[in-house]
Design a protein around this motif. Structure first.
Motif, PDB file in Angstrom:
ATOM      1  N   PRO A 227      -5.640  -4.045  -0.371  1.00 32.27           N
ATOM      2  CA  PRO A 227      -4.634  -4.240  -1.418  1.00 32.27           C
ATOM      3  C   PRO A 227      -5.196  -4.744  -2.753  1.00 32.27           C
ATOM      4  O   PRO A 227      -4.683  -4.358  -3.805  1.00 32.27           O
ATOM      5  CB  PRO A 227      -3.676  -5.268  -0.800  1.00 32.27           C
TER       6      PRO A 227
ATOM      7  N   GLU B 166       0.824  -1.215   0.000  1.00 38.30           N
ATOM      8  CA  GLU B 166       0.000   0.000   0.000  1.00 38.30           C
ATOM      9  C   GLU B 166       0.858   1.265   0.000  1.00 38.30           C
ATOM     10  O   GLU B 166       0.343   2.359  -0.213  1.00 38.30           O
ATOM     11  CB  GLU B 166      -0.972  -0.009   1.182  1.00 38.30           C
TER      12      GLU B 166
ATOM     13  N   PRO C 216      -1.057   5.463   3.215  1.00 32.09           N
ATOM     14  CA  PRO C 216      -1.116   4.011   3.092  1.00 32.09           C
ATOM     15  C   PRO C 216      -1.671   3.397   4.372  1.00 32.09           C
ATOM     16  O   PRO C 216      -1.636   4.018   5.433  1.00 32.09           O
ATOM     17  CB  PRO C 216       0.342   3.595   2.886  1.00 32.09           C
TER      18      PRO C 216
ATOM     19  N   LEU D  93      -5.823  -1.934  -5.226  1.00 32.91           N
ATOM     20  CA  LEU D  93      -4.735  -0.983  -5.485  1.00 32.91           C
ATOM     21  C   LEU D  93      -4.692  -0.444  -6.911  1.00 32.91           C
ATOM     22  O   LEU D  93      -4.413   0.737  -7.108  1.00 32.91           O
ATOM     23  CB  LEU D  93      -3.380  -1.597  -5.117  1.00 32.91           C
TER      24      LEU D  93
END
Length: 180
Positions: A161, A16, A73, A164
């Motif tokens: 994730p 991240e 993140p 992403l």
């Protein structure tokens, strides 16, 4: 454009940090690692230690004025630490006060809650933050990526994730448009 990536000294989810960072580099931007202490930050792959990354600027000495946007993140420990650091919380709040775009993924909205910038906004996150966000006055949605333009700036949020690719594409598009 300079983009701040704010992390705690330990606990950021590596992917991240690295995927959005590389997306910024690939798009011709300058990512800057900002942390609460100088030196290096320790990233994690879930609960296992991963790589370390050199800190470029310390949050108490950095200003939102010198950045076009902020990326937060996730990882569980990262935002949990950041939300207890007054300078980190003030740094995040400053982006909202200056109308700069912000992007947060996974557990990162915990820091947004502490900065008191989610009230009246619609956002997504890791599902376990739903109640926290609602209690802080936000509307939580279960979407891959969400753009909220309530207030003077845009907020891009994402869940995990697996999201992403969409998160990186969306935050870069929003940051670029806001800078224009």
């Amino acid at each position: 454009m300079r983009i701040a990536f704010l992390t705690a000294p330990e606990g950021v989810e590596q992917v991240e940090l690295t995927d959005p960072w590389q997306a910024a580099v690939d798009a011709g931007h300058e990512p800057v690692l900002v942390s609460t202490a100088p030196g290096e930050v320790q990233a994690f792959n879930h609960l296992d230690k991963a790589d370390t990354f050199r800190v470029d600027e310390v949050v108490g000495e950095a200003s939102a004025e010198s950045f076009g946007g902020l990326v937060l993140p996730g990882g569980v420990a990262n935002p949990d630490f950041l939300r207890t650091d007054d300078k980190a919380v003030a740094f995040v709040r400053e982006f909202f006060e200056r109308g700069r775009p912000v992007a947060a993924i996974c557990h990162a909205p915990w820091t947004l809650i502490e900065a008191d910038v989610v009230r009246g906004r619609v956002l997504t996150s890791w599902p376990s933050l739903e109640t926290d966000l609602r209690n802080a006055g936000a509307t939580w949605v279960d979407e891959q990526v969400k753009i909220c333009d309530h207030g003077s700036n845009k907020l891009v949020t994402s869940r995990k994730p697996d999201d992403l690719k969409a998160f990186c594409e969306t935050y870069l598009d929003v940051f670029t448009k806001e800078a224009a």
